[in-house]
Write an enzyme that holds these catalytic residues in place. Structure first.
Site, PDB file in Angstrom:
ATOM      1  N   TYR A 190       1.573   5.062  -2.573  1.00 10.50           N
ATOM      2  CA  TYR A 190       1.832   6.464  -2.201  1.00 10.50           C
ATOM      3  C   TYR A 190       3.238   6.890  -2.594  1.00 10.50           C
ATOM      4  CZ  TYR A 190      -2.685   6.326  -0.165  1.00 10.50           C
ATOM      5  OH  TYR A 190      -4.030   6.204  -0.029  1.00 10.50           O
ATOM      6  N   HIS A 233       0.805  -1.217   0.000  1.00 12.75           N
ATOM      7  CA  HIS A 233       0.000   0.000   0.000  1.00 12.75           C
ATOM      8  C   HIS A 233       0.841   1.270   0.000  1.00 12.75           C
ATOM      9  CE1 HIS A 233      -3.555   2.197  -0.429  1.00 12.75           C
ATOM     10  NE2 HIS A 233      -3.096   3.033   0.475  1.00 12.75           N
ATOM     11  N   ARG A 249     -10.118 -10.272 -12.594  1.00  8.85           N
ATOM     12  CA  ARG A 249      -8.823  -9.759 -13.034  1.00  8.85           C
ATOM     13  C   ARG A 249      -7.844 -10.915 -13.160  1.00  8.85           C
ATOM     14  NH1 ARG A 249      -5.886  -6.862  -7.784  1.00  8.85           N
ATOM     15  NH2 ARG A 249      -4.219  -6.674  -9.299  1.00  8.85           N
ATOM     16  N   ARG A 250      -6.653 -10.638 -13.658  1.00  6.00           N
ATOM     17  CA  ARG A 250      -5.571 -11.633 -13.784  1.00  6.00           C
ATOM     18  C   ARG A 250      -6.044 -12.904 -14.480  1.00  6.00           C
ATOM     19  NH1 ARG A 250      -5.223 -11.018  -7.738  1.00  6.00           N
ATOM     20  NH2 ARG A 250      -3.633  -9.493  -7.270  1.00  6.00           N
ATOM     21  N   HIS A 253      -9.298   0.645 -11.409  1.00  9.07           N
ATOM     22  CA  HIS A 253      -8.919   1.615 -10.364  1.00  9.07           C
ATOM     23  C   HIS A 253      -7.448   1.989 -10.499  1.00  9.07           C
ATOM     24  CE1 HIS A 253      -8.172   3.378  -6.426  1.00  9.07           C
ATOM     25  NE2 HIS A 253      -7.359   2.387  -6.113  1.00  9.07           N
ATOM     26  N   PHE A 254      -6.580   0.976 -10.642  1.00  8.27           N
ATOM     27  CA  PHE A 254      -5.172   1.380 -10.635  1.00  8.27           C
ATOM     28  C   PHE A 254      -4.698   1.903 -11.993  1.00  8.27           C
ATOM     29  CE2 PHE A 254      -4.375  -3.381 -10.642  1.00  8.27           C
ATOM     30  CZ  PHE A 254      -3.687  -3.476 -11.832  1.00  8.27           C
ATOM     31  N   HIS A 255      -5.479   1.634 -13.030  1.00  7.33           N
ATOM     32  CA  HIS A 255      -5.099   2.306 -14.282  1.00  7.33           C
ATOM     33  C   HIS A 255      -5.509   3.782 -14.262  1.00  7.33           C
ATOM     34  CE1 HIS A 255      -4.004  -1.662 -15.819  1.00  7.33           C
ATOM     35  NE2 HIS A 255      -3.236  -0.967 -16.645  1.00  7.33           N
TER      36      HIS A 255
HETATM   37 FE1  HAS Z   1      -5.934   2.140  -4.425  1.00  5.52          FE
HETATM   38  C1  HAS Z   1      -6.184  -1.292  -4.800  1.00  5.52           C
HETATM   39  C2  HAS Z   1      -8.063   2.013  -1.761  1.00  5.52           C
HETATM   40  C3  HAS Z   1      -5.506   5.522  -3.896  1.00  5.52           C
HETATM   41  C4  HAS Z   1      -3.250   2.121  -6.555  1.00  5.52           C
HETATM   42  N1  HAS Z   1      -4.928   0.694  -5.472  1.00  5.52           N
HETATM   43  C5  HAS Z   1      -5.189  -0.649  -5.505  1.00  5.52           C
HETATM   44  C6  HAS Z   1      -4.262  -1.302  -6.368  1.00  5.52           C
HETATM   45  C7  HAS Z   1      -3.392  -0.342  -6.833  1.00  5.52           C
HETATM   46  C8  HAS Z   1      -3.831   0.913  -6.275  1.00  5.52           C
HETATM   47  C9  HAS Z   1      -2.192  -0.550  -7.726  1.00  5.52           C
HETATM   48  O1  HAS Z   1      -9.252  -0.121   0.076  1.00  5.52           O
HETATM   49  C10 HAS Z   1      -4.266  -2.787  -6.720  1.00  5.52           C
HETATM   50  C11 HAS Z   1      -3.231  -3.569  -6.040  1.00  5.52           C
HETATM   51  C12 HAS Z   1      -3.313  -4.997  -6.511  1.00  5.52           C
HETATM   52  O2  HAS Z   1      -2.629  -5.332  -7.479  1.00  5.52           O
HETATM   53  O3  HAS Z   1      -4.073  -5.759  -5.928  1.00  5.52           O
HETATM   54  N2  HAS Z   1      -6.692   3.511  -3.120  1.00  5.52           N
HETATM   55  C13 HAS Z   1      -7.558   3.255  -2.110  1.00  5.52           C
HETATM   56  C14 HAS Z   1      -7.879   4.490  -1.415  1.00  5.52           C
HETATM   57  C15 HAS Z   1      -7.164   5.487  -2.031  1.00  5.52           C
HETATM   58  C16 HAS Z   1      -6.412   4.853  -3.076  1.00  5.52           C
HETATM   59  C17 HAS Z   1      -8.795   4.668  -0.250  1.00  5.52           C
HETATM   60  N3  HAS Z   1      -4.655   3.551  -5.103  1.00  5.52           N
HETATM   61  C18 HAS Z   1      -4.659   4.872  -4.763  1.00  5.52           C
HETATM   62  C19 HAS Z   1      -3.583   5.542  -5.447  1.00  5.52           C
HETATM   63  C20 HAS Z   1      -2.930   4.588  -6.187  1.00  5.52           C
HETATM   64  C21 HAS Z   1      -3.620   3.352  -5.964  1.00  5.52           C
HETATM   65  C22 HAS Z   1      -3.255   7.014  -5.304  1.00  5.52           C
HETATM   66  C23 HAS Z   1      -1.754   4.697  -7.075  1.00  5.52           C
HETATM   67  C24 HAS Z   1      -1.073   5.782  -7.302  1.00  5.52           C
HETATM   68  N4  HAS Z   1      -6.957   0.648  -3.481  1.00  5.52           N
HETATM   69  C25 HAS Z   1      -7.741   0.814  -2.401  1.00  5.52           C
HETATM   70  C26 HAS Z   1      -8.221  -0.510  -1.955  1.00  5.52           C
HETATM   71  C27 HAS Z   1      -7.680  -1.438  -2.820  1.00  5.52           C
HETATM   72  C28 HAS Z   1      -6.896  -0.682  -3.769  1.00  5.52           C
HETATM   73  C29 HAS Z   1      -9.089  -0.812  -0.828  1.00  5.52           C
HETATM   74  C30 HAS Z   1      -7.857  -2.962  -2.749  1.00  5.52           C
HETATM   75  C31 HAS Z   1      -8.890  -3.407  -3.692  1.00  5.52           C
HETATM   76  C32 HAS Z   1      -8.974  -4.912  -3.704  1.00  5.52           C
HETATM   77  O4  HAS Z   1      -9.924  -5.439  -3.124  1.00  5.52           O
HETATM   78  O5  HAS Z   1      -8.103  -5.580  -4.275  1.00  5.52           O
HETATM   79  C33 HAS Z   1      -7.148   6.957  -1.612  1.00  5.52           C
HETATM   80  O6  HAS Z   1      -5.820   7.339  -1.340  1.00  5.52           O
HETATM   81  C34 HAS Z   1      -7.741   7.877  -2.639  1.00  5.52           C
HETATM   82  C35 HAS Z   1      -7.861   9.305  -2.105  1.00  5.52           C
HETATM   83  C36 HAS Z   1      -8.037  10.272  -3.230  1.00  5.52           C
HETATM   84  C37 HAS Z   1      -8.909  11.290  -3.255  1.00  5.52           C
HETATM   85  C38 HAS Z   1      -8.983  12.197  -4.468  1.00  5.52           C
HETATM   86  C39 HAS Z   1      -8.422  13.615  -4.190  1.00  5.52           C
HETATM   87  C40 HAS Z   1      -8.378  14.400  -5.467  1.00  5.52           C
HETATM   88  C41 HAS Z   1      -7.356  15.239  -5.838  1.00  5.52           C
HETATM   89  C42 HAS Z   1      -7.412  15.912  -7.193  1.00  5.52           C
HETATM   90  C43 HAS Z   1      -7.960  17.306  -7.125  1.00  5.52           C
HETATM   91  C44 HAS Z   1      -8.174  17.839  -8.509  1.00  5.52           C
HETATM   92  C45 HAS Z   1      -8.053  19.140  -8.867  1.00  5.52           C
HETATM   93  C46 HAS Z   1      -8.271  19.523 -10.267  1.00  5.52           C
HETATM   94  C47 HAS Z   1      -7.722  20.197  -7.899  1.00  5.52           C
HETATM   95  C48 HAS Z   1      -9.832  11.562  -2.146  1.00  5.52           C
HETATM   96  C49 HAS Z   1      -6.184  15.513  -4.978  1.00  5.52           C
HETATM   97  C50 HAS Z   1      -9.737  19.819 -10.502  1.00  5.52           C
HETATM   98  C51 HAS Z   1      -9.964  21.091 -11.218  1.00  5.52           C
HETATM   99  C52 HAS Z   1     -11.122  21.422 -11.804  1.00  5.52           C
HETATM  100  C53 HAS Z   1     -11.226  22.702 -12.566  1.00  5.52           C
HETATM  101  C54 HAS Z   1     -12.331  20.575 -11.718  1.00  5.52           C
END
Ligand code: HAS
Length: 564
Positions: A243, A239, A455-456, A390-392
């Site tokens: 990050y 995890h 998947r996989r 999700h991860f793509h």
């Molecule tokens: Fe995830 C599975 C939960 C973030 C990558 N994640 C994965 C896997 C990968 C991955 C690679 O709880 C698969 C691993 C595998 O092979 O099995 N993930 C989360 C949560 C977050 C999260 C809670 N993941 C990421 C990030 C990754 C990533 C970042 C890569 C870089 N993830 C999971 C969970 C799994 C999971 C479970 C397991 C699933 C399973 O069952 O297998 C959080 O960190 C996300 C928080 C993000 C936000 C968004 C904030 C938005 C921002 C942009 C602002 C935009 C602006 C522009 C300002 C709350 C900062 C807008 C402007 C305008 C004008 C509109």
């Protein structure tokens, strides 16, 4: 700054103005070696990705001797582990040199080169093992599938190399702080140190499982492996790994983007606090990848899910800070109305456009993460193509597009060249292609995941089962998306090499400055002992009892499985 054409005109054609020192040669070769290696990995990983996408879509049969899972392993390892790690270390070294004295100390350079050589050796060895079909274990190398011991040695080289790079950065940072007693470190350097600290602490988990479980088991010193323990140690690392990819993208969003749009960093204190929170909460949350696994008490799963929701907070803070930066800078330029500031953003500048698209996609991508983390909903999506979708979106779009955006100024900076308007245009086209490809690939992955497609998995219609037949059009769309993405990879690699032959000239390193009205940064945010102590306590709290449980009540262990 906001009109790319005028900037290029001012700095191109070899013009040298007073006060601009060319980027130092030794530092440039460290940064470039990492970045070029990263993009070669991206190309090879991209070829594997294209082929596997076509196979899964039922559009290609692989020639004898090449397996679908072999390609999937190459794709995952080269993209998720190698491309990211090399790019990140190159980028961080560039900013460390820039902000902590203008040059790297001789000892730092030695650490950096040692790290590069070890990581490169690990990558070559690991890739050879995968190509020989002796390590078809996917990038998560889950036990009880067993690879050749050489694959695990390759992983050791990769990790130890990255430690050496991390030590180099910490060495330079500590030197700077000794020389600047009582001063706040530059924001970029602070963030780089948080990123590498998190990495050093997180990789202890993967080092432990590889050294004490996988290597003895793969050379035959022990007959069985404790599968639950190995997966837990993997996700202890896995995890924070995500990050480790995200934090350098956040560094670009916090520190670089304000400069590129002609604005200021909204708040130094907020940026540092969000990084500290990411350091604290990104590690003790690995169980959210194991929610569907037996053998872990629901209490500990619940605790780690609560901590997972804590780690969402710094991302929400980042979103707030970015909106503030965009809006304040837009209004300073005379933007009117609720969303008038959106119009004055430099849409035609790829250095902004690519990372911005990454941010935009991170909104739905992050929302998907929050869905994954909710226990009941995880039961719906776990092990389906939803997770791949999700991860793509997260790593392969938000992070990758930000890295591409960085490359469009970092390569000109370190090669003392300029990005020409033609290359800028190609960069915009490349970004749009990437977005279209991802729309075709990641969208259907999410949708078909909800319909149950696993998947996989290689191409199969499960004896023409009606559910599986229903999935096929989605898989075809994914293959089309993968093909578009491959074209975008080729264009990106072309752009990288084209930038190295661009006209000579000045490209300044775009480091943002903090807004005048920002509150001062509390010194506490740089008291490392406090934060490291809290990280250790949180990790001990979240992992000690479940890990003792896994060791004391271990099952009989699993013998070797070679499933390919
Ligand atoms: Fe995830 C599975 C939960 C973030 C990558 N994640 C994965 C896997 C990968 C991955 C690679 O709880 C698969 C691993 C595998 O092979 O099995 N993930 C989360 C949560 C977050 C999260 C809670 N993941 C990421 C990030 C990754 C990533 C970042 C890569 C870089 N993830 C999971 C969970 C799994 C999971 C479970 C397991 C699933 C399973 O069952 O297998 C959080 O960190 C996300 C928080 C993000 C936000 C968004 C904030 C938005 C921002 C942009 C602002 C935009 C602006 C522009 C300002 C709350 C900062 C807008 C402007 C305008 C004008 C509109």
């Amino acid at each position: 700054m906001t009109d790319p054409k005028s900037k290029y005109a001012a700095s191109s054609a070899g013009a040298k103005s007073e006060g601009h020192t060319p980027y130092p040669r030794q530092e440039a070769s460290i940064v470039l070696s990492h970045i070029i290696f990263a993009f070669i990995a991206l190309l090879v990983g991209g070829i594997a990705g294209l082929l596997q996408g076509l196979v899964r879509g039922g559009m290609l049969t692989l020639p004898g001797g090449i397996g679908y899972y072999q390609l999937l392993t190459a794709h995952g390892v080269l993209m998720a582990l190698v491309f990211t790690t090399f790019f990140i270390i190159g980028f961080l070294y560039s900013g460390i040199a820039q902000t902590l004295g203008g040059k790297l100390l001789p000892a730092t350079r030695r650490f950096a080169w040692l790290g590069f050589v070890l990581m490169a050796a690990g990558t070559v060895l690991g890739t050879i093992m995968i190509l020989q079909n002796k390590a078809t274990v996917l990038y998560t190398f889950y036990a009880p599938m067993q690879a050749s011991v050489l694959f695990y040695i390759a992983l050791v080289l990769l990790v130890v190399g990255s430690w050496s790079s991390g030590f180099g950065m910490i060495y330079q940072y500590r030197y700077w702080r000794r020389k600047h007693q009582g001063k706040l470190s530059p924001l970029f350097a602070f963030m780089a140190i948080v990123t590498m600290l998190m990495w050093l602490i997180a990789t202890l988990g993967v080092a432990a499982t590889v050294l004490f479980q996988f290597i003895p088991w793969s050379v035959g010193w022990v007959d069985t492996i404790n599968v639950m323990l190995s997966r837990t140690l993997f996700w202890y690392f896995g995890h924070p790994l995500v990050y480790f990819w995200l934090l350098p993208a956040y560094m670009c969003w916090y520190v670089i983007i304000p400069k590129i749009i002609g604005g200021r960093i909204f708040s130094d204190a907020l940026a540092r606090l969000s990084f500290i929170l990411l350091l604290l909460f990104s590690i003790p949350v690995g169980f959210h990848h194991q929610l569907m696994e037996p053998g872990i008490s629901p209490v500990w799963k619940y605790i780690q899910v609560v901590l997972t929701f804590m780690v969402v907070i710094p991302s929400l803070m980042t979103a707030f800070s970015l909106f503030a930066t965009f809006e304040i800078s837009g209004r300073e330029k005379g933007a009117k109305g609720l969303f008038g500031w959106v119009k004055v953003l430099p849409w035609k500048d790829v250095r902004f456009f690519a990372p911005f698209m990454g941010m935009l996609i991170f909104i739905p991508a992050g929302a998907g993460g929050i869905i994954n983390a909710s226990h009941q909903m995880n039961g719906v999506i776990h092990n389906t193509l939803w997770v791949t979708g999700h991860f793509h979106l997260t790593v392969a779009t938000s992070v990758a597009l930000t890295f591409f955006g960085i490359a469009y100024w970092l390569i000109p900076v370190v090669t003392n060249r300029v990005l020409t308007p033609a290359m800028n245009r190609l960069g915009i086209i490349q970004t749009i292609l990437w977005l279209i490809g991802m729309l075709f690939m990641s969208g259907p992955m999410h949708a078909v995941g909800l319909l149950g497609s696993p998947r996989r998995t290689a191409f199969t219609t499960y004896n023409d089962h009606p559910d599986a037949v229903l999935w096929m059009p989605y898989h075809v769309a994914m293959a089309i998306g993968g093909t578009i993405l491959f074209v975008a990879v080729i264009l990106m690699v072309y752009n990288i090499f084209a930038m190295m032959r661009a006209p000579r000239g000045e490209t300044p390193y775009p480091l943002g400055e903090v807004a005048d009205q920002a509150e001062p940064t509390p010194k506490l945010l740089e008291r490392w002992r406090v934060w490291i102590a809290i990280v250790v306590l949180l990790i001990l709290f979240a992992y000690t009892i479940p890990v003792i449980d896994m060791v004391r009540h271990a099952g009989p262990g699993s013998p070797t499985w070679i499933t390919w």
